[in-house]
Enzyme design. Sequence first.
Site, PDB file in Angstrom:
ATOM      1  CB  SER A  51      -1.793  26.566  31.116  1.00 12.77           C
ATOM      2  OG  SER A  51      -0.475  26.674  30.607  1.00 12.77           O
TER       3      SER A  51
ATOM      4  CG  MET B 255       8.187  18.286  33.137  1.00 18.78           C
ATOM      5  SD  MET B 255       8.936  19.947  32.190  1.00 18.78           S
ATOM      6  CE  MET B 255      10.162  20.159  33.336  1.00 18.78           C
TER       7      MET B 255
ATOM      8  CG  LEU C 177       9.439  11.596  24.556  1.00 19.74           C
ATOM      9  CD1 LEU C 177       8.496  12.105  23.859  1.00 19.74           C
ATOM     10  CD2 LEU C 177       9.035  10.256  25.354  1.00 19.74           C
TER      11      LEU C 177
ATOM     12  CG  HIS D 133      11.777  25.939  23.742  1.00 23.29           C
ATOM     13  ND1 HIS D 133      12.057  24.811  24.665  1.00 23.29           N
ATOM     14  CD2 HIS D 133      12.509  26.833  23.667  1.00 23.29           C
ATOM     15  CE1 HIS D 133      13.067  25.493  25.483  1.00 23.29           C
ATOM     16  NE2 HIS D 133      13.498  26.702  24.621  1.00 23.29           N
TER      17      HIS D 133
ATOM     18  CE  LYS E  67      -3.830  37.187  29.824  1.00 19.91           C
ATOM     19  NZ  LYS E  67      -4.062  38.457  30.322  1.00 19.91           N
TER      20      LYS E  67
ATOM     21  CB  ALA F  30       3.884  33.425  22.509  1.00 19.92           C
ATOM     22  CD  GLU F  31       4.399  28.569  26.577  1.00 20.91           C
ATOM     23  OE1 GLU F  31       4.018  27.435  26.740  1.00 20.91           O
ATOM     24  OE2 GLU F  31       5.446  29.043  27.209  1.00 20.91           O
TER      25      GLU F  31
HETATM   26  C1  GRF Z   1       5.393  25.626  28.991  1.00 20.69           C
HETATM   27  O1  GRF Z   1       5.937  26.934  29.215  1.00 20.69           O
HETATM   28  C2  GRF Z   1       5.739  24.896  27.843  1.00 20.69           C
HETATM   29  O2  GRF Z   1       6.281  25.863  26.771  1.00 20.69           O
HETATM   30  C3  GRF Z   1       6.748  24.156  28.405  1.00 20.69           C
HETATM   31  O3  GRF Z   1       6.518  23.674  29.550  1.00 20.69           O
HETATM   32  C4  GRF Z   1       5.256  24.491  30.101  1.00 20.69           C
HETATM   33  C5  GRF Z   1       4.049  23.873  30.235  1.00 20.69           C
HETATM   34  O4  GRF Z   1       3.190  24.423  31.025  1.00 20.69           O
HETATM   35  N1  GRF Z   1       7.497  23.053  27.346  1.00 20.69           N
HETATM   36  P1  GRF Z   1       1.546  23.774  30.996  1.00 20.69           P
HETATM   37  O5  GRF Z   1       1.749  22.437  31.718  1.00 20.69           O
HETATM   38  O6  GRF Z   1       1.095  23.741  29.530  1.00 20.69           O
HETATM   39  O7  GRF Z   1       0.754  24.850  31.755  1.00 20.69           O
END
Ligand code: GRF
Length: 192
Positions: free
Chosen positions: A13, A86, A89, A105, A173, A175-176
């Site tokens: 996302s 996930m 590195l 994060h 939604k 923040a990221e």
């Molecule tokens: C997000 O919550 C991001 O902050 C974390 O992993 C999640 C990834 O979600 N590092 P997506 O694959 O971008 O939907």
Amino acid sequence: MLKLAVLVSGGGSNLQAIIDEIENKNLDAEIISVISSNKNAFALQRCEKHNINTNIINPKEPDFENKLILYLSEIQPDLIVLAGFMLILSEKFVHAFNGKIINIHPSLIPSFCGKGFYGLKVHEAALEHGVKITGATVHYVDEGTDTGKIILQKAVNVLDGDTPEILQKRVMKEAEWVIYPQAIAMIARGEA
Ligand code: GRF
């Protein structure tokens, strides 16, 4: 135009938020490759829909990180964007692309970050602690876990009745999806 390589493992996302801002012409960047550590990641379907080049790496292969370094050295992105990637590195990887790797994060660093804080665990910890505000952080990646220089942060309210899942969705939604494209735009303009 900033050339991006985006590393994913799951839903993608955040990748989608970056694609949308590029397509809406709010972000002067091009995704030259999306690299997935999981062949079944939904992120790959998003790439197919938007005609974006993809590559799958298998972290179970002993030499996978060297292969990844080699591939990235060949395609020469300006910026490596970790978007729900996930795997942690190695120092070797970080040194190979020093200052060119960013991550998002789902908390306000330095809260609820570091080893063991990933996915829902971050939001579980925030709820357990009883914080009233959480959020997300975009930062450069250095040798540590979530220790690199902070580029952007955005706060999100924790509400009564939140579960980790509800809070995770709100943080994404509010923040990221907002600050990841913004942070990349700042880098593209030479402001970060
Ligand atoms: C997000 O919550 C991001 O902050 C974390 O992993 C999640 C990834 O979600 N590092 P997506 O694959 O971008 O939907």
